[in-house]
Design an enzyme around this catalytic site. Sequence first.
Site, PDB file in Angstrom:
ATOM      1  N   HIS A 104       0.834  -1.214   0.000  1.00  0.00           N
ATOM      2  CA  HIS A 104       0.000   0.000   0.000  1.00  0.00           C
ATOM      3  C   HIS A 104       0.864   1.258   0.000  1.00  0.00           C
ATOM      4  O   HIS A 104       0.376   2.348   0.307  1.00  0.00           O
ATOM      5  CB  HIS A 104      -0.886   0.032   1.248  1.00  0.00           C
ATOM      6  CG  HIS A 104      -1.982  -1.003   1.270  1.00  0.00           C
ATOM      7  ND1 HIS A 104      -2.793  -1.252   0.189  1.00  0.00           N
ATOM      8  CD2 HIS A 104      -2.415  -1.841   2.256  1.00  0.00           C
ATOM      9  CE1 HIS A 104      -3.666  -2.205   0.517  1.00  0.00           C
ATOM     10  NE2 HIS A 104      -3.451  -2.574   1.757  1.00  0.00           N
ATOM     11  N   ARG A 149      -9.916   2.910  -6.591  1.00  0.00           N
ATOM     12  CA  ARG A 149     -11.365   2.825  -6.375  1.00  0.00           C
ATOM     13  C   ARG A 149     -11.879   4.212  -6.019  1.00  0.00           C
ATOM     14  O   ARG A 149     -11.170   5.003  -5.368  1.00  0.00           O
ATOM     15  CB  ARG A 149     -11.627   1.863  -5.220  1.00  0.00           C
ATOM     16  CG  ARG A 149     -13.085   1.597  -4.959  1.00  0.00           C
ATOM     17  CD  ARG A 149     -13.233   0.664  -3.758  1.00  0.00           C
ATOM     18  NE  ARG A 149     -14.590   0.143  -3.673  1.00  0.00           N
ATOM     19  CZ  ARG A 149     -15.038  -0.588  -2.669  1.00  0.00           C
ATOM     20  NH1 ARG A 149     -14.231  -0.920  -1.671  1.00  0.00           N
ATOM     21  NH2 ARG A 149     -16.290  -1.011  -2.656  1.00  0.00           N
ATOM     22  N   TYR A 157     -11.358  -0.338  -9.880  1.00  0.00           N
ATOM     23  CA  TYR A 157     -12.311  -1.261  -9.239  1.00  0.00           C
ATOM     24  C   TYR A 157     -13.651  -1.255  -9.978  1.00  0.00           C
ATOM     25  O   TYR A 157     -14.223  -2.297 -10.264  1.00  0.00           O
ATOM     26  CB  TYR A 157     -12.494  -0.823  -7.776  1.00  0.00           C
ATOM     27  CG  TYR A 157     -13.451  -1.668  -6.961  1.00  0.00           C
ATOM     28  CD1 TYR A 157     -12.982  -2.710  -6.171  1.00  0.00           C
ATOM     29  CD2 TYR A 157     -14.825  -1.400  -6.965  1.00  0.00           C
ATOM     30  CE1 TYR A 157     -13.860  -3.480  -5.407  1.00  0.00           C
ATOM     31  CE2 TYR A 157     -15.705  -2.162  -6.212  1.00  0.00           C
ATOM     32  CZ  TYR A 157     -15.226  -3.199  -5.434  1.00  0.00           C
ATOM     33  OH  TYR A 157     -16.097  -3.954  -4.685  1.00  0.00           O
ATOM     34  N   ARG A 205     -16.865  -7.434   2.668  1.00  0.00           N
ATOM     35  CA  ARG A 205     -17.980  -6.792   3.344  1.00  0.00           C
ATOM     36  C   ARG A 205     -19.184  -6.761   2.417  1.00  0.00           C
ATOM     37  O   ARG A 205     -20.099  -7.551   2.541  1.00  0.00           O
ATOM     38  CB  ARG A 205     -17.564  -5.390   3.814  1.00  0.00           C
ATOM     39  CG  ARG A 205     -18.540  -4.711   4.768  1.00  0.00           C
ATOM     40  CD  ARG A 205     -18.107  -3.292   5.082  1.00  0.00           C
ATOM     41  NE  ARG A 205     -18.030  -2.476   3.877  1.00  0.00           N
ATOM     42  CZ  ARG A 205     -18.996  -1.684   3.424  1.00  0.00           C
ATOM     43  NH1 ARG A 205     -20.113  -1.578   4.095  1.00  0.00           N
ATOM     44  NH2 ARG A 205     -18.836  -0.994   2.304  1.00  0.00           N
ATOM     45  N   LYS A 206     -19.180  -5.842   1.431  1.00  0.00           N
ATOM     46  CA  LYS A 206     -20.309  -5.734   0.504  1.00  0.00           C
ATOM     47  C   LYS A 206     -19.881  -5.937  -0.943  1.00  0.00           C
ATOM     48  O   LYS A 206     -20.603  -6.509  -1.745  1.00  0.00           O
ATOM     49  CB  LYS A 206     -20.944  -4.348   0.634  1.00  0.00           C
ATOM     50  CG  LYS A 206     -22.127  -4.285   1.568  1.00  0.00           C
ATOM     51  CD  LYS A 206     -22.821  -2.951   1.375  1.00  0.00           C
ATOM     52  CE  LYS A 206     -24.114  -2.872   2.172  1.00  0.00           C
ATOM     53  NZ  LYS A 206     -24.723  -1.526   2.044  1.00  0.00           N
ATOM     54  N   GLY A 207     -18.749  -5.377  -1.277  1.00  0.00           N
ATOM     55  CA  GLY A 207     -18.214  -5.561  -2.627  1.00  0.00           C
ATOM     56  C   GLY A 207     -19.055  -4.926  -3.720  1.00  0.00           C
ATOM     57  O   GLY A 207     -19.220  -5.503  -4.793  1.00  0.00           O
TER      58      GLY A 207
HETATM   59  P1  A3P Z   1     -16.277  -3.106   0.771  1.00  0.00           P
HETATM   60  O1  A3P Z   1     -15.832  -2.837   2.170  1.00  0.00           O
HETATM   61  O2  A3P Z   1     -16.861  -1.893   0.118  1.00  0.00           O
HETATM   62  O3  A3P Z   1     -17.171  -4.289   0.664  1.00  0.00           O
HETATM   63  P2  A3P Z   1      -8.910  -4.512  -0.183  1.00  0.00           P
HETATM   64  O4  A3P Z   1      -8.815  -5.890  -0.754  1.00  0.00           O
HETATM   65  O5  A3P Z   1      -8.032  -3.532  -0.898  1.00  0.00           O
HETATM   66  O6  A3P Z   1      -8.746  -4.515   1.288  1.00  0.00           O
HETATM   67  O7  A3P Z   1     -10.384  -3.985  -0.506  1.00  0.00           O
HETATM   68  C1  A3P Z   1     -11.508  -4.527   0.159  1.00  0.00           C
HETATM   69  C2  A3P Z   1     -12.767  -4.114  -0.560  1.00  0.00           C
HETATM   70  O8  A3P Z   1     -12.861  -4.842  -1.798  1.00  0.00           O
HETATM   71  C3  A3P Z   1     -14.009  -4.445   0.243  1.00  0.00           C
HETATM   72  O9  A3P Z   1     -14.962  -3.455  -0.109  1.00  0.00           O
HETATM   73  C4  A3P Z   1     -14.341  -5.824  -0.313  1.00  0.00           C
HETATM   74  O10 A3P Z   1     -15.661  -6.231  -0.087  1.00  0.00           O
HETATM   75  C5  A3P Z   1     -14.070  -5.605  -1.780  1.00  0.00           C
HETATM   76  N1  A3P Z   1     -13.868  -6.870  -2.496  1.00  0.00           N
HETATM   77  C6  A3P Z   1     -13.090  -7.904  -2.136  1.00  0.00           C
HETATM   78  N2  A3P Z   1     -13.187  -8.911  -3.016  1.00  0.00           N
HETATM   79  C7  A3P Z   1     -14.052  -8.514  -3.961  1.00  0.00           C
HETATM   80  C8  A3P Z   1     -14.574  -9.137  -5.143  1.00  0.00           C
HETATM   81  N3  A3P Z   1     -14.221 -10.360  -5.494  1.00  0.00           N
HETATM   82  N4  A3P Z   1     -15.452  -8.415  -5.878  1.00  0.00           N
HETATM   83  C9  A3P Z   1     -15.814  -7.168  -5.512  1.00  0.00           C
HETATM   84  N5  A3P Z   1     -15.368  -6.543  -4.415  1.00  0.00           N
HETATM   85  C10 A3P Z   1     -14.483  -7.200  -3.648  1.00  0.00           C
END
Ligand code: A3P
Length: 280
Positions: free
Chosen positions: A89, A111, A174, A240-242
Amino acid sequence: QLSVLHKFKGILFSNMSSEELLNSLDSFDAREDDVFLVSYPKSGTHWIAEIIESIPNARITLTSSIELGDISKLEELKMYSQRRVIPTHLCYDLLPANIKQKQCKIIYIIRNPKDTAVSLFHYYRDNPNLPYIETWSAFFELFLRGEVVYGSWFDHVLSWEEHRNDKNILIIFYEEMKKDFPKSLKKITTFLEINVNDSEINKIARKTSFSEMKNNSVKENFDPNHTVCALTSDRNLVFRKGVVGDWINYFTSKQKRVFDELFTEKMKHSQLARFLEEIS
Ligand code: A3P
């Protein structure tokens, strides 16, 4: 409350990144075939990591984040014999010099910052390695000021934006992955010079869907090989929600106005911001 974080060169890091490691990153030995997976937290890092791991015949090993752990990290990274995919990061300026000199391939995922902020708010609440912030409005203020882990979203993106035309850097959004998965996947595989056919693309799409990854997170949990983000090894905290646009459920109209003003000001020369506005 800030005791789980510490500042390094003006930017907040979790205590899981030791100061000693951060200080010695410039002695990291990059290999020409290394691939770096770079993002501001909560931008879809785990998703892209899973995609790259799912490409047949990629012959890569996904390592844990370069800034996670203590000084032994640099030795540990030497032990991989296959092509390494290394998540981080870090903003551009803190990226080890060696990686820049060797022009290693870098995939930067971006994103929409409003969704990123909401996602990071939940991460702050659920992740014991981050401070607990009581309310969304308190977190919103911290996010605007860049007083969150890895600093300001704006500065992070702008640091990478300067290098968006470097031929060793691929920028992925994203929102575009959500909208047109095969298109983003093809960008990634072309960039990595790996061929995939249509049936493989469909397979990867299924394997890396949000629901599939969320379901698998339970059994893959606490496998240190799957620690993609330097902020946790608990994959249950990640999915979480994605979705795109969840910010609407959190931002008040005033917060939206304040945020948009800052965005306009900070990102006025940003091409990446224009693309984000188009796609979001
Ligand atoms: P949300 O909290 O909005 O759901 P990172 O991997 O950089 O930590 O990012 C996490 C975010 O990406 C979370 O967002 C997570 O739900 C989302 N995410 C992880 N896998 C995903 C997938 N396969 N498709 C869409 N979103 C995804």
